[in-house]
Design an enzyme around this catalytic site. Structure first.
Site, PDB file in Angstrom:
ATOM      1  N   LYS A  16       0.837  -1.198   0.000  1.00 45.75           N
ATOM      2  CA  LYS A  16       0.000   0.000   0.000  1.00 45.75           C
ATOM      3  C   LYS A  16       0.879   1.258   0.000  1.00 45.75           C
ATOM      4  CE  LYS A  16      -3.828  -2.433   2.259  1.00 45.75           C
ATOM      5  NZ  LYS A  16      -4.698  -2.505   3.463  1.00 45.75           N
ATOM      6  N   PHE A  64     -15.458   3.049   7.456  1.00 38.24           N
ATOM      7  CA  PHE A  64     -14.085   3.479   7.177  1.00 38.24           C
ATOM      8  C   PHE A  64     -13.778   3.542   5.680  1.00 38.24           C
ATOM      9  CE2 PHE A  64     -13.864  -1.165   7.980  1.00 38.24           C
ATOM     10  CZ  PHE A  64     -13.277  -1.607   6.797  1.00 38.24           C
ATOM     11  N   ARG A 109       3.054  -6.889   9.154  1.00 37.84           N
ATOM     12  CA  ARG A 109       2.353  -5.840   9.901  1.00 37.84           C
ATOM     13  C   ARG A 109       2.831  -5.794  11.354  1.00 37.84           C
ATOM     14  NH1 ARG A 109      -3.415  -7.584   7.322  1.00 37.84           N
ATOM     15  NH2 ARG A 109      -3.413  -6.200   5.504  1.00 37.84           N
ATOM     16  N   ASN A 119      -1.742   0.045   7.284  1.00 39.91           N
ATOM     17  CA  ASN A 119      -1.250  -1.309   7.576  1.00 39.91           C
ATOM     18  C   ASN A 119      -0.434  -1.950   6.453  1.00 39.91           C
ATOM     19  OD1 ASN A 119      -3.408  -1.863   5.953  1.00 39.91           O
ATOM     20  ND2 ASN A 119      -4.337  -3.388   7.300  1.00 39.91           N
ATOM     21  N   HIS A 122      -1.660  -5.599   1.483  1.00 39.16           N
ATOM     22  CA  HIS A 122      -2.911  -6.316   1.267  1.00 39.16           C
ATOM     23  C   HIS A 122      -2.575  -7.724   0.793  1.00 39.16           C
ATOM     24  CE1 HIS A 122      -6.710  -7.585  -0.517  1.00 39.16           C
ATOM     25  NE2 HIS A 122      -5.986  -7.963  -1.552  1.00 39.16           N
TER      26      HIS A 122
HETATM   27  P1  RTP Z   1      -6.570  -6.355   3.291  1.00 36.08           P
HETATM   28  O1  RTP Z   1      -7.762  -6.594   2.391  1.00 36.08           O
HETATM   29  O2  RTP Z   1      -5.974  -5.001   3.108  1.00 36.08           O
HETATM   30  O3  RTP Z   1      -5.562  -7.460   3.273  1.00 36.08           O
HETATM   31  O4  RTP Z   1      -7.155  -6.309   4.747  1.00 36.08           O
HETATM   32  P2  RTP Z   1      -8.108  -7.326   5.468  1.00 36.08           P
HETATM   33  O5  RTP Z   1      -8.812  -8.233   4.532  1.00 36.08           O
HETATM   34  O6  RTP Z   1      -7.278  -7.938   6.522  1.00 36.08           O
HETATM   35  O7  RTP Z   1      -9.136  -6.324   6.128  1.00 36.08           O
HETATM   36  P3  RTP Z   1     -10.533  -5.749   5.605  1.00 36.08           P
HETATM   37  O8  RTP Z   1     -11.487  -5.816   6.745  1.00 36.08           O
HETATM   38  O9  RTP Z   1     -10.912  -6.339   4.305  1.00 36.08           O
HETATM   39  O10 RTP Z   1     -10.157  -4.220   5.411  1.00 36.08           O
HETATM   40  C1  RTP Z   1      -9.455  -3.792   4.304  1.00 36.08           C
HETATM   41  C2  RTP Z   1      -8.539  -2.667   4.694  1.00 36.08           C
HETATM   42  O11 RTP Z   1      -9.294  -1.554   5.154  1.00 36.08           O
HETATM   43  C3  RTP Z   1      -8.571  -0.847   6.138  1.00 36.08           C
HETATM   44  N1  RTP Z   1      -9.336  -0.773   7.370  1.00 36.08           N
HETATM   45  N2  RTP Z   1      -9.450   0.328   8.066  1.00 36.08           N
HETATM   46  N3  RTP Z   1     -11.322   0.611  11.154  1.00 36.08           N
HETATM   47  C4  RTP Z   1     -10.569   1.028  10.157  1.00 36.08           C
HETATM   48  O12 RTP Z   1     -10.171   2.171  10.070  1.00 36.08           O
HETATM   49  C5  RTP Z   1     -10.212   0.047   9.129  1.00 36.08           C
HETATM   50  N4  RTP Z   1     -10.585  -1.216   9.094  1.00 36.08           N
HETATM   51  C6  RTP Z   1     -10.019  -1.738   7.971  1.00 36.08           C
HETATM   52  C7  RTP Z   1      -7.269  -1.579   6.374  1.00 36.08           C
HETATM   53  O13 RTP Z   1      -6.275  -0.971   5.544  1.00 36.08           O
HETATM   54  C8  RTP Z   1      -7.596  -2.979   5.859  1.00 36.08           C
HETATM   55  O14 RTP Z   1      -6.434  -3.654   5.477  1.00 36.08           O
END
Ligand code: RTP
Length: 155
Positions: A16, A64, A109, A119, A122
């Site tokens: 990212k 978010f 991370r 973070n 992805h």
């Molecule tokens: P990624 O797709 O980036 O690998 O992350 P993930 O599946 O572990 O998490 P997801 O819930 O799909 O969220 C995607 C990305 O959104 C951002 N995020 N911000 N509360 C917040 O401010 C928040 N929650 C999630 C993060 O960058 C997350 O990786």
């Protein structure tokens, strides 16, 4: 199922904007290389809103989401497609949990981030999304099929 069929699994891994700006590109590539995965595609790209909306289509209704879009548009990302045995699940483990309080030291991370909104990386969360996201970010001609690179040395 042959060994080679298992090895063909693909994950879309993206560094990212904060990971690029902080100079973590080499570190992240290095971890996947050393683990034994094979790079099938890679490029630096300034994403646009349409592409990100498609990529994050399941998150559109989250509170978010606007913040996430601003973050992801804030600079170029490094797009990669990695191949190899269990690369989707193993890639998620190598990235570490999304929430920094839960991302274990030793993970990307867990070693380099403090905030869920910054973070670094992805990783596809299923074999289906690994395929979908690789095909969303790369044209077929950008994905290199080089079977012999994996076959002999790692498996
Ligand atoms: P990624 O797709 O980036 O690998 O992350 P993930 O599946 O572990 O998490 P997801 O819930 O799909 O969220 C995607 C990305 O959104 C951002 N995020 N911000 N509360 C917040 O401010 C928040 N929650 C999630 C993060 O960058 C997350 O990786």
């Amino acid at each position: 199922q042959t060994q080679w069929t298992m090895a063909m699994e693909r994950s879309y891994i993206m560094i990212k904007p904060d990971g690029v700006q902080r100079g973590l590109v080499g570190e992240i590539i290095s971890r996947f290389e050393k683990r034994g995965y094979k790079l099938a595609a890679m490029k630096l790209k300034q994403a646009d809103e349409d592409l990100l909306k498609e990529h994050y289509r399941d998150l559109a209704s989250k509170p978010f989401f606007p913040k996430l879009m601003g973050y992801m548009l804030s600079g170029p990302v490094v797009c990669m497609c990695w191949e190899g045995k269990d690369v989707v699940a193993q890639g998620r483990k190598m990235l570490g949990a999304t929430n920094p309080l839960e991302s274990a030291p030793g993970t990307i991370r867990g070693d380099f981030s403090l905030d869920v909104g910054r973070n670094i990386c992805h990783g596809s969360d299923s074999v289906d999304s690994g395929k979908r996201e690789s095909e969303l970010w790369f044209s077929p001609a950008e994905i290199v099929d080089n079977e012999s690179a994996l076959k002999d040395w790692i498996y």
